[in-house]
Scaffold this motif. Structure first.
Motif, mmCIF file in Angstrom:
data_model
loop_
_atom_site.group_PDB
_atom_site.id
_atom_site.type_symbol
_atom_site.label_atom_id
_atom_site.label_comp_id
_atom_site.label_asym_id
_atom_site.label_seq_id
_atom_site.Cartn_x
_atom_site.Cartn_y
_atom_site.Cartn_z
ATOM 1 N N ALA A 52 9.235 -8.050 1.696
ATOM 2 C CA ALA A 52 9.310 -9.427 1.218
ATOM 3 C C ALA A 52 8.082 -10.205 1.660
ATOM 4 N N ALA A 53 7.457 -10.873 0.726
ATOM 5 C CA ALA A 53 6.279 -11.690 1.014
ATOM 6 C C ALA A 53 6.684 -13.158 1.125
ATOM 7 N N SER A 54 6.057 -13.858 2.051
ATOM 8 C CA SER A 54 6.290 -15.287 2.200
ATOM 9 C C SER A 54 4.978 -15.970 2.539
ATOM 10 N N GLY A 55 5.002 -17.276 2.517
ATOM 11 C CA GLY A 55 3.778 -18.031 2.769
ATOM 12 C C GLY A 55 3.087 -18.372 1.461
ATOM 13 N N SER A 56 1.798 -18.175 1.433
ATOM 14 C CA SER A 56 1.008 -18.502 0.235
ATOM 15 C C SER A 56 1.061 -17.348 -0.761
ATOM 16 N N THR A 57 2.197 -17.209 -1.404
ATOM 17 C CA THR A 57 2.417 -16.050 -2.278
ATOM 18 C C THR A 57 1.849 -16.229 -3.674
ATOM 19 N N PHE A 58 1.446 -17.459 -4.013
ATOM 20 C CA PHE A 58 0.848 -17.636 -5.338
ATOM 21 C C PHE A 58 -0.464 -16.861 -5.371
ATOM 22 N N SER A 59 -0.794 -16.362 -6.495
ATOM 23 C CA SER A 59 -2.021 -15.583 -6.728
ATOM 24 C C SER A 59 -2.013 -14.205 -6.080
ATOM 25 N N ILE A 60 -0.864 -13.755 -5.566
ATOM 26 C CA ILE A 60 -0.786 -12.349 -5.143
ATOM 27 C C ILE A 60 -0.865 -11.515 -6.401
ATOM 28 N N ASN A 61 -1.777 -10.557 -6.439
ATOM 29 C CA ASN A 61 -1.827 -9.692 -7.612
ATOM 30 C C ASN A 61 -1.188 -8.351 -7.273
ATOM 31 N N ALA A 62 -1.933 -7.389 -6.810
ATOM 32 C CA ALA A 62 -1.338 -6.083 -6.557
ATOM 33 C C ALA A 62 -0.562 -6.077 -5.240
ATOM 34 N N MET A 63 0.519 -5.314 -5.242
ATOM 35 C CA MET A 63 1.254 -5.031 -4.013
ATOM 36 C C MET A 63 1.451 -3.527 -3.940
ATOM 37 N N GLY A 64 1.558 -3.035 -2.734
ATOM 38 C CA GLY A 64 1.676 -1.592 -2.631
ATOM 39 C C GLY A 64 2.183 -1.122 -1.292
ATOM 40 N N TRP A 65 2.299 0.184 -1.209
ATOM 41 C CA TRP A 65 2.739 0.848 0.017
ATOM 42 C C TRP A 65 1.694 1.869 0.441
ATOM 43 N N TYR A 66 1.412 1.869 1.713
ATOM 44 C CA TYR A 66 0.546 2.855 2.331
ATOM 45 C C TYR A 66 1.347 3.503 3.458
ATOM 46 N N ARG A 67 0.872 4.637 3.925
ATOM 47 C CA ARG A 67 1.536 5.285 5.045
ATOM 48 C C ARG A 67 0.512 5.926 5.971
ATOM 49 N N GLN A 68 0.925 6.041 7.214
ATOM 50 C CA GLN A 68 0.072 6.676 8.209
ATOM 51 C C GLN A 68 0.918 7.592 9.067
ATOM 52 N N ALA A 69 0.614 8.883 8.977
ATOM 53 C CA ALA A 69 1.296 9.882 9.782
ATOM 54 C C ALA A 69 0.555 10.040 11.107
ATOM 55 N N PRO A 70 1.227 10.550 12.139
ATOM 56 C CA PRO A 70 0.563 10.725 13.441
ATOM 57 C C PRO A 70 -0.703 11.556 13.318
ATOM 58 N N GLY A 71 -1.791 11.047 13.852
ATOM 59 C CA GLY A 71 -3.046 11.766 13.842
ATOM 60 C C GLY A 71 -3.784 11.766 12.524
#
Length: 115
Positions: A23-42
């Motif tokens: 969930a995004a909050s704050g200055s959410t106007f003009s948000i274009n892309a949203m996404g998911w990234y991940r980081q595995a150990p190492g």
């Protein structure tokens, strides 16, 4: 500023499903892309999936056919439905939002897939 809060991580067995929310909050106007990234150990952080404001999507090859990204612009929320989870999907998953030329990040949610 944009604040991002992820939820939905946890411990599952291989083959099971999880749904992440951000969930995004704050200055959410003009948000274009949203996404998911991940980081595995190492390992370095990597793109999992991204969705434009209009709904165009892009996925990492490793999750195509198993993960689905979606968003509710009215709620400023992005989701990641993860099916057929594998142990190699174990990582901290981070939500990302792009507003103008600035990237915003959540604190991450841990997904652990046991074999």
């Amino acid at each position: 500023q944009v604040q991002l809060v992820e939820s939905g991580g946890g411990l599952v067995q291989a083959g099971e499903s999880l749904r992440l929310s951000c969930a995004a909050s704050g200055s959410t106007f003009s948000i274009n892309a949203m996404g998911w990234y991940r980081q595995a150990p190492g390992k370095q952080r990597e793109l999992v999936a991204v969705i434009s404001y209009g709904g165009s999507t892009n996925y990492a090859d490793s999750v195509k056919g198993r993960f689905t990204i979606s968003r509710d612009n009215a709620k400023n929320t992005v989701y990641l439905q993860m099916n057929s989870l594998k142990p190699e999907d174990t990582a901290v998953y981070y939500c990302n939002a792009k507003r103008n030329i600035v990237d915003y990040w959540g604190k991450g949610t841990l997904v652990t897939v046991s074999s």
